[in-house]
Design a protein around this motif. Structure first.
Motif, PDB file in Angstrom:
ATOM      1  N   LYS A  15       0.834  -1.205   0.000  1.00  0.00           N
ATOM      2  CA  LYS A  15       0.000   0.000   0.000  1.00  0.00           C
ATOM      3  C   LYS A  15       0.867   1.253   0.000  1.00  0.00           C
ATOM      4  O   LYS A  15       1.992   1.241   0.503  1.00  0.00           O
ATOM      5  CB  LYS A  15      -0.883   0.012   1.242  1.00  0.00           C
ATOM      6  CG  LYS A  15      -1.915  -1.077   1.273  1.00  0.00           C
ATOM      7  CD  LYS A  15      -2.710  -1.010   2.561  1.00  0.00           C
ATOM      8  CE  LYS A  15      -3.653  -2.184   2.677  1.00  0.00           C
ATOM      9  NZ  LYS A  15      -4.290  -2.220   3.994  1.00  0.00           N
ATOM     10  N   PRO A  16       0.317   2.336  -0.534  1.00  0.00           N
ATOM     11  CA  PRO A  16       1.057   3.611  -0.487  1.00  0.00           C
ATOM     12  C   PRO A  16       1.246   4.065   0.956  1.00  0.00           C
ATOM     13  O   PRO A  16       0.471   3.692   1.844  1.00  0.00           O
ATOM     14  CB  PRO A  16       0.150   4.587  -1.233  1.00  0.00           C
ATOM     15  CG  PRO A  16      -0.916   3.794  -1.870  1.00  0.00           C
ATOM     16  CD  PRO A  16      -0.959   2.465  -1.210  1.00  0.00           C
ATOM     17  N   LYS A  17       2.258   4.890   1.135  1.00  0.00           N
ATOM     18  CA  LYS A  17       2.494   5.458   2.464  1.00  0.00           C
ATOM     19  C   LYS A  17       1.248   6.218   2.909  1.00  0.00           C
ATOM     20  O   LYS A  17       0.635   6.942   2.135  1.00  0.00           O
ATOM     21  CB  LYS A  17       3.699   6.393   2.413  1.00  0.00           C
ATOM     22  CG  LYS A  17       4.988   5.685   2.070  1.00  0.00           C
ATOM     23  CD  LYS A  17       6.116   6.678   1.823  1.00  0.00           C
ATOM     24  CE  LYS A  17       7.354   5.944   1.394  1.00  0.00           C
ATOM     25  NZ  LYS A  17       7.751   6.182   0.040  1.00  0.00           N
ATOM     26  N   LYS A  82       6.861  -0.137  -9.234  1.00  0.00           N
ATOM     27  CA  LYS A  82       8.251   0.287  -9.404  1.00  0.00           C
ATOM     28  C   LYS A  82       8.497   1.681  -8.827  1.00  0.00           C
ATOM     29  O   LYS A  82       9.643   2.108  -8.731  1.00  0.00           O
ATOM     30  CB  LYS A  82       8.640   0.266 -10.880  1.00  0.00           C
ATOM     31  CG  LYS A  82       8.809  -1.130 -11.437  1.00  0.00           C
ATOM     32  CD  LYS A  82       9.279  -1.071 -12.869  1.00  0.00           C
ATOM     33  CE  LYS A  82       9.614  -2.459 -13.370  1.00  0.00           C
ATOM     34  NZ  LYS A  82      10.192  -2.420 -14.721  1.00  0.00           N
ATOM     35  N   SER A  83       7.435   2.384  -8.468  1.00  0.00           N
ATOM     36  CA  SER A  83       7.548   3.755  -7.959  1.00  0.00           C
ATOM     37  C   SER A  83       7.877   3.739  -6.463  1.00  0.00           C
ATOM     38  O   SER A  83       8.093   2.682  -5.866  1.00  0.00           O
ATOM     39  CB  SER A  83       6.240   4.509  -8.189  1.00  0.00           C
ATOM     40  OG  SER A  83       5.239   4.058  -7.281  1.00  0.00           O
ATOM     41  N   ASN A  84       7.851   4.914  -5.866  1.00  0.00           N
ATOM     42  CA  ASN A  84       8.047   5.036  -4.414  1.00  0.00           C
ATOM     43  C   ASN A  84       6.803   4.618  -3.634  1.00  0.00           C
ATOM     44  O   ASN A  84       6.804   4.644  -2.419  1.00  0.00           O
ATOM     45  CB  ASN A  84       8.430   6.472  -4.049  1.00  0.00           C
ATOM     46  CG  ASN A  84       9.788   6.837  -4.565  1.00  0.00           C
ATOM     47  OD1 ASN A  84      10.683   6.002  -4.617  1.00  0.00           O
ATOM     48  ND2 ASN A  84       9.950   8.079  -4.981  1.00  0.00           N
ATOM     49  N   ARG A  85       5.721   4.286  -4.357  1.00  0.00           N
ATOM     50  CA  ARG A  85       4.440   3.854  -3.786  1.00  0.00           C
ATOM     51  C   ARG A  85       3.882   4.896  -2.803  1.00  0.00           C
ATOM     52  O   ARG A  85       3.568   4.607  -1.671  1.00  0.00           O
ATOM     53  CB  ARG A  85       4.563   2.480  -3.134  1.00  0.00           C
ATOM     54  CG  ARG A  85       4.819   1.406  -4.147  1.00  0.00           C
ATOM     55  CD  ARG A  85       4.691   0.021  -3.590  1.00  0.00           C
ATOM     56  NE  ARG A  85       5.656  -0.297  -2.565  1.00  0.00           N
ATOM     57  CZ  ARG A  85       6.784  -0.953  -2.758  1.00  0.00           C
ATOM     58  NH1 ARG A  85       7.086  -1.365  -3.959  1.00  0.00           N
ATOM     59  NH2 ARG A  85       7.586  -1.205  -1.771  1.00  0.00           N
ATOM     60  N   MET A  87       0.889   8.054  -2.257  1.00  0.00           N
ATOM     61  CA  MET A  87      -0.507   8.269  -2.628  1.00  0.00           C
ATOM     62  C   MET A  87      -0.586   8.962  -3.994  1.00  0.00           C
ATOM     63  O   MET A  87      -1.476   8.669  -4.781  1.00  0.00           O
ATOM     64  CB  MET A  87      -1.222   9.094  -1.559  1.00  0.00           C
ATOM     65  CG  MET A  87      -1.371   8.364  -0.234  1.00  0.00           C
ATOM     66  SD  MET A  87      -2.380   6.866  -0.347  1.00  0.00           S
ATOM     67  CE  MET A  87      -4.016   7.569  -0.323  1.00  0.00           C
ATOM     68  N   LYS A  88       0.341   9.841  -4.270  1.00  0.00           N
ATOM     69  CA  LYS A  88       0.370  10.510  -5.577  1.00  0.00           C
ATOM     70  C   LYS A  88       0.566   9.481  -6.690  1.00  0.00           C
ATOM     71  O   LYS A  88      -0.078   9.562  -7.741  1.00  0.00           O
ATOM     72  CB  LYS A  88       1.478  11.555  -5.604  1.00  0.00           C
ATOM     73  CG  LYS A  88       1.503  12.377  -6.859  1.00  0.00           C
ATOM     74  CD  LYS A  88       2.554  13.473  -6.785  1.00  0.00           C
ATOM     75  CE  LYS A  88       2.559  14.277  -8.059  1.00  0.00           C
ATOM     76  NZ  LYS A  88       3.532  15.363  -8.024  1.00  0.00           N
ATOM     77  N   ASP A  89       1.439   8.502  -6.456  1.00  0.00           N
ATOM     78  CA  ASP A  89       1.648   7.434  -7.447  1.00  0.00           C
ATOM     79  C   ASP A  89       0.371   6.617  -7.640  1.00  0.00           C
ATOM     80  O   ASP A  89       0.035   6.217  -8.755  1.00  0.00           O
ATOM     81  CB  ASP A  89       2.779   6.498  -7.012  1.00  0.00           C
ATOM     82  CG  ASP A  89       4.120   7.189  -6.923  1.00  0.00           C
ATOM     83  OD1 ASP A  89       4.401   8.070  -7.767  1.00  0.00           O
ATOM     84  OD2 ASP A  89       4.891   6.852  -6.005  1.00  0.00           O
ATOM     85  N   MET A  90      -0.327   6.367  -6.551  1.00  0.00           N
ATOM     86  CA  MET A  90      -1.542   5.541  -6.587  1.00  0.00           C
ATOM     87  C   MET A  90      -2.641   6.182  -7.438  1.00  0.00           C
ATOM     88  O   MET A  90      -3.373   5.498  -8.133  1.00  0.00           O
ATOM     89  CB  MET A  90      -2.041   5.335  -5.153  1.00  0.00           C
ATOM     90  CG  MET A  90      -3.297   4.549  -5.052  1.00  0.00           C
ATOM     91  SD  MET A  90      -2.912   2.833  -5.324  1.00  0.00           S
ATOM     92  CE  MET A  90      -4.399   2.104  -4.754  1.00  0.00           C
ATOM     93  N   TYR A  91      -2.761   7.489  -7.358  1.00  0.00           N
ATOM     94  CA  TYR A  91      -3.856   8.184  -8.041  1.00  0.00           C
ATOM     95  C   TYR A  91      -3.388   8.907  -9.307  1.00  0.00           C
ATOM     96  O   TYR A  91      -4.007   9.855  -9.766  1.00  0.00           O
ATOM     97  CB  TYR A  91      -4.538   9.146  -7.080  1.00  0.00           C
ATOM     98  CG  TYR A  91      -5.138   8.404  -5.918  1.00  0.00           C
ATOM     99  CD1 TYR A  91      -6.219   7.554  -6.117  1.00  0.00           C
ATOM    100  CD2 TYR A  91      -4.605   8.499  -4.641  1.00  0.00           C
ATOM    101  CE1 TYR A  91      -6.757   6.837  -5.069  1.00  0.00           C
ATOM    102  CE2 TYR A  91      -5.148   7.774  -3.588  1.00  0.00           C
ATOM    103  CZ  TYR A  91      -6.222   6.949  -3.815  1.00  0.00           C
ATOM    104  OH  TYR A  91      -6.757   6.224  -2.784  1.00  0.00           O
ATOM    105  N   SER A  92      -2.316   8.422  -9.901  1.00  0.00           N
ATOM    106  CA  SER A  92      -1.742   9.077 -11.076  1.00  0.00           C
ATOM    107  C   SER A  92      -2.494   8.726 -12.363  1.00  0.00           C
ATOM    108  O   SER A  92      -3.296   7.803 -12.401  1.00  0.00           O
ATOM    109  CB  SER A  92      -0.274   8.667 -11.211  1.00  0.00           C
ATOM    110  OG  SER A  92      -0.182   7.278 -11.464  1.00  0.00           O
TER     111      SER A  92
END
Length: 144
Positions: A15-17, A82-85, A87-92
């Motif tokens: 899960k994202p931070k 592959k990202s930093n995981r 919340m911004k990555d999650m909703y991109s």
């Protein structure tokens, strides 16, 4: 079905931070739509066989597009993992598709309903889309 479920199983351990913090703030009405839509879509996909390839025709192009959208969904998840995981990555977005993690499976499900001429799946997908995409758009406002 596997293309939809497997990334979500992996997500449960990646899960994202601060994900749990923000989940508590989600709109309860949208969450209700999302949960009902998820349950209905999954059950309908398992119950009906209208979504199987019967014959190859021009109508099959809808199925090919739905599959292609699910390939994009896989690309979205690979990029996320592959990202930093965050919340911004999650909703991109992905290729200018807004909140791709929510939009892509909803569009693919809608196309399956159209391909199978199954009004139950189409209506269930609309319910799912209202909740799932709505939640993602609301959460995205906080991070982008």
């Amino acid at each position: 079905m596997l293309m939809l479920i497997v990334p979500n199983i992996i997500l449960s351990k990646n899960k994202p931070k601060d994900y749990d913090k923000y989940v508590k703030e989600e709109n309860k009405v949208l969450l209700l739509f999302e949960r009902i839509g998820q349950m209905l879509v999954i059950c309908l996909l398992l119950i009906f066989s209208d979504f199987n390839v019967n014959t190859i025709s021009n109508w099959s192009s809808i199925l090919i597009i739905a599959f292609s959208i699910m390939v994009l969904y896989k690309i979205y998840w690979i990029r996320y993992f592959k990202s930093n995981r965050t919340m911004k990555d999650m909703y991109s977005n992905l290729f200018k598709i807004p909140v791709a993690g929510a939009t892509l499976p909803v569009v693919a499900s809608m196309l399956l309903g159209i391909y199978g001429r199954n009004m139950f799946l189409i209506i269930s997908t609309i319910i799912l889309g209202i909740g799932h995409i709505g939640i993602h758009l609301n959460n995205r406002k906080k991070f982008i």
